[in-house]
Design a protein around this motif. Structure first.
Motif, PDB file in Angstrom:
ATOM      1  N   VAL A  75       0.843  -1.200   0.000  1.00  0.00           N
ATOM      2  CA  VAL A  75       0.000   0.000   0.000  1.00  0.00           C
ATOM      3  C   VAL A  75       0.879   1.251   0.000  1.00  0.00           C
ATOM      4  O   VAL A  75       0.620   2.223  -0.722  1.00  0.00           O
ATOM      5  N   GLY A  76       1.945   1.213   0.810  1.00  0.00           N
ATOM      6  CA  GLY A  76       2.855   2.348   0.880  1.00  0.00           C
ATOM      7  C   GLY A  76       3.497   2.660  -0.457  1.00  0.00           C
ATOM      8  O   GLY A  76       3.567   3.825  -0.870  1.00  0.00           O
ATOM      9  N   PHE A  77       3.968   1.632  -1.145  1.00  0.00           N
ATOM     10  CA  PHE A  77       4.587   1.839  -2.453  1.00  0.00           C
ATOM     11  C   PHE A  77       3.564   2.324  -3.476  1.00  0.00           C
ATOM     12  O   PHE A  77       3.886   3.151  -4.341  1.00  0.00           O
ATOM     13  N   LYS A  78       2.332   1.817  -3.389  1.00  0.00           N
ATOM     14  CA  LYS A  78       1.288   2.252  -4.327  1.00  0.00           C
ATOM     15  C   LYS A  78       1.000   3.739  -4.158  1.00  0.00           C
ATOM     16  O   LYS A  78       0.898   4.487  -5.141  1.00  0.00           O
ATOM     17  N   VAL A  79       0.867   4.172  -2.904  1.00  0.00           N
ATOM     18  CA  VAL A  79       0.555   5.581  -2.647  1.00  0.00           C
ATOM     19  C   VAL A  79       1.749   6.468  -2.974  1.00  0.00           C
ATOM     20  O   VAL A  79       1.603   7.533  -3.574  1.00  0.00           O
ATOM     21  N   SER A  80       2.948   6.021  -2.606  1.00  0.00           N
ATOM     22  CA  SER A  80       4.144   6.848  -2.845  1.00  0.00           C
ATOM     23  C   SER A  80       4.423   7.017  -4.335  1.00  0.00           C
ATOM     24  O   SER A  80       5.101   7.964  -4.740  1.00  0.00           O
ATOM     25  N   GLY A  81       3.892   6.107  -5.157  1.00  0.00           N
ATOM     26  CA  GLY A  81       4.098   6.204  -6.595  1.00  0.00           C
ATOM     27  C   GLY A  81       3.156   7.176  -7.290  1.00  0.00           C
ATOM     28  O   GLY A  81       3.296   7.418  -8.491  1.00  0.00           O
ATOM     29  N   LYS A  82       2.204   7.760  -6.531  1.00  0.00           N
ATOM     30  CA  LYS A  82       1.268   8.714  -7.129  1.00  0.00           C
ATOM     31  C   LYS A  82       2.001   9.955  -7.627  1.00  0.00           C
ATOM     32  O   LYS A  82       2.978  10.400  -7.030  1.00  0.00           O
ATOM     33  N   ALA A  83       1.517  10.521  -8.688  1.00  0.00           N
ATOM     34  CA  ALA A  83       2.137  11.725  -9.255  1.00  0.00           C
ATOM     35  C   ALA A  83       1.848  12.926  -8.361  1.00  0.00           C
ATOM     36  O   ALA A  83       0.839  12.966  -7.654  1.00  0.00           O
ATOM     37  N   PRO A  84       2.727  13.929  -8.378  1.00  0.00           N
ATOM     38  CA  PRO A  84       2.471  15.159  -7.614  1.00  0.00           C
ATOM     39  C   PRO A  84       1.170  15.816  -8.047  1.00  0.00           C
ATOM     40  O   PRO A  84       0.757  15.705  -9.203  1.00  0.00           O
ATOM     41  N   ASP A  85       0.510  16.499  -7.120  1.00  0.00           N
ATOM     42  CA  ASP A  85      -0.715  17.223  -7.444  1.00  0.00           C
ATOM     43  C   ASP A  85      -0.711  18.560  -6.718  1.00  0.00           C
ATOM     44  O   ASP A  85       0.285  18.939  -6.094  1.00  0.00           O
ATOM     45  N   ALA A  86      -1.830  19.272  -6.770  1.00  0.00           N
ATOM     46  CA  ALA A  86      -1.890  20.616  -6.182  1.00  0.00           C
ATOM     47  C   ALA A  86      -1.682  20.586  -4.669  1.00  0.00           C
ATOM     48  O   ALA A  86      -1.073  21.492  -4.105  1.00  0.00           O
ATOM     49  N   LYS A  87      -2.193  19.545  -3.997  1.00  0.00           N
ATOM     50  CA  LYS A  87      -2.046  19.455  -2.548  1.00  0.00           C
ATOM     51  C   LYS A  87      -0.650  19.024  -2.132  1.00  0.00           C
ATOM     52  O   LYS A  87      -0.152  19.430  -1.078  1.00  0.00           O
ATOM     53  N   GLY A  91       5.012  15.369  -4.438  1.00  0.00           N
ATOM     54  CA  GLY A  91       4.687  13.953  -4.546  1.00  0.00           C
ATOM     55  C   GLY A  91       4.371  13.314  -3.203  1.00  0.00           C
ATOM     56  O   GLY A  91       4.287  13.974  -2.161  1.00  0.00           O
ATOM     57  N   TYR A  92       4.203  12.001  -3.244  1.00  0.00           N
ATOM     58  CA  TYR A  92       3.796  11.236  -2.061  1.00  0.00           C
ATOM     59  C   TYR A  92       4.893  10.260  -1.611  1.00  0.00           C
ATOM     60  O   TYR A  92       4.614   9.263  -0.937  1.00  0.00           O
TER      61      TYR A  92
END
Length: 388
Positions: A75-87, A91-92
């Motif tokens: 789960v951690g790797f999945k979330v950390s792989g998300k692209a940067p966004d406005a918030k 990145g994550y």
């Protein structure tokens, strides 16, 4: 087998700076970990029920917690792989560290629970059935864990992941705890003492210690660590390859997760340079750092007087005195304000964190005294800072 799994499940495996590739590595590691730990859990629970051994049961649930840890890691790797966004414009990536911290809490909790159970076995002893075939099965589980440790360490090094490196160390710890369990089973056949309970306490203590170790390793980057010395040297070396740049200082590296680092530094350039040309050189240096290290760096330009022989001589005197006081000291941003009765020498001194307020006061007095031995008119105006 590790290389075969990587070839089978990971595309573009060599591009470890890519967030998607890192995610694939993390998911592969987690999936393999879940499969192996569930298998070992079932195996050891059966053995624990057959033999009545609390230490084997403790080791079994340690494997179950490892399997849960692998799930959280995925789960951690999945979330950390998300692209940067406005918030979260950076990145994550730090989610990977948070996942590791959650894993450490689970490990510590499991350790405390089995410490209580083992303590109860010492107070209320129960016989443990011994079987050579059970020892062989536990030895097989040790081999599985040895392979898992090597697997996670190899992947962790490939993608520079502290979470996977910690998982590899945890697997090696499991080998030790299982070995202690086997020794307890054997020893229990030659004494009426509740050896199994004592061994269970040792296993529980080892589990707790491992959990705290993983927590320490994951909290450090969340709090903010000093720049990796090798990365820092690489950045400084790349920047110093540029024309015009004669020195660098105040390098700061911010880690937003593995493969997501931002940095800033000050680059010293001659004050009589063509600043349009210098600006282009600095832009090129920033691009080279990104291409070679994966670190996005912002460079601040510091103009200094390098062609004035008088200022250069004074700078050399100050540098020599600082090295004579403490070889770990360095300076930058040197300027001179001349006068007939007083010569102000204005500069920053980089000091180790071991210098407390009292040590800084003593150092300032020492610098003043040593420089005034050369010329009583020297008045050092010093600002202390630290190498980040």
């Amino acid at each position: 087998m590790t290389k075969a799994l990587i070839r089978l499940f990971i595309r573009d495996a060599e591009n470890t700076h890519d967030a998607r590739v890192r995610e694939q590595y993390g998911v592969l590691s987690g999936a393999v970990g879940i499969a192996c730990n569930v298998f070992l859990f079932i195996l050891k629970v059966v053995i624990g029920l057959v033999t009545g051994s609390i230490s084997i049961a403790a080791d079994a649930f340690n494997n179950l917690s490892d399997g849960l840890s692998c799930l959280i890691s995925i789960v951690g790797f999945k979330v950390s792989g998300k692209a940067p966004d406005a918030k979260h414009p950076f990145g994550y990536g730090r989610t990977e560290y948070i996942a590791g911290l959650v894993v450490s809490f689970i490990i510590v909790l499991v350790g405390f629970e089995f410490f209580k159970t083992s303590l109860d076995r010492i107070i209320n002893p129960a016989p443990v059935t011994f079987s050579a075939i059970l020892v062989v099965i536990l030895a097989v589980s040790m081999l599985v864990k040895l392979w898992m440790g090597a697997f996670n360490v190899q992947i962790g090094r490939s993608i520079d992941s502290p979470v996977l490196m910690a998982a590899g160390q945890d697997s090696r710890n499991d080998v030790i705890t299982t070995g202690v369990v086997i020794l307890g089973m054997v020893a229990g056949q030659f004494t009426t003492l509740p050896v199994d309970g004592y061994v269970g306490v040792l296993v529980a203590a080892f589990i707790v210690w491992a959990g705290f170790g993983i927590a320490r390793d994951t909290v450090a980057p969340l709090l903010g660590e000093a720049a990796d010395p090798e990365i820092a040297r690489s950045i400084e070396k790349i920047v110093m390859e540029s024309d015009y740049i004669v020195g660098v200082h105040d390098l700061i590296v911010h880690n937003y997760g593995a493969g997501r680092s931002l940095a800033s530094l000050h680059a010293e350039v001659p004050s009589d340079s063509d600043f349009v040309a210098v600006h282009e050189v600095i832009d090129e240096a920033e691009k080279r750092v990104w291409q070679r290290t994966g670190v996005y760096v912002v460079i601040h330009m510091d103009p200094i007087d390098v062609n004035n022989e008088h200022v250069a001589a004074l700078r050399g005197q100050v540098e020599n005195e600082l090295q004579g006081i403490d070889e770990s000291l360095s300076m930058h941003d040197f300027r001179v304000v001349d006068g007939e009765r007083q010569i102000n020498l204005i500069f920053d001194v980089v000091i180790p964190f071991s210098y407390d307020k009292e040590a800084q006061r003593d150092l300032l007095l020492t610098i003043r005294n040593e420089l005034q031995k050369i010329d009583y008119r020297y008045n050092p105006v010093v600002t202390f800072d630290h190498q980040m």
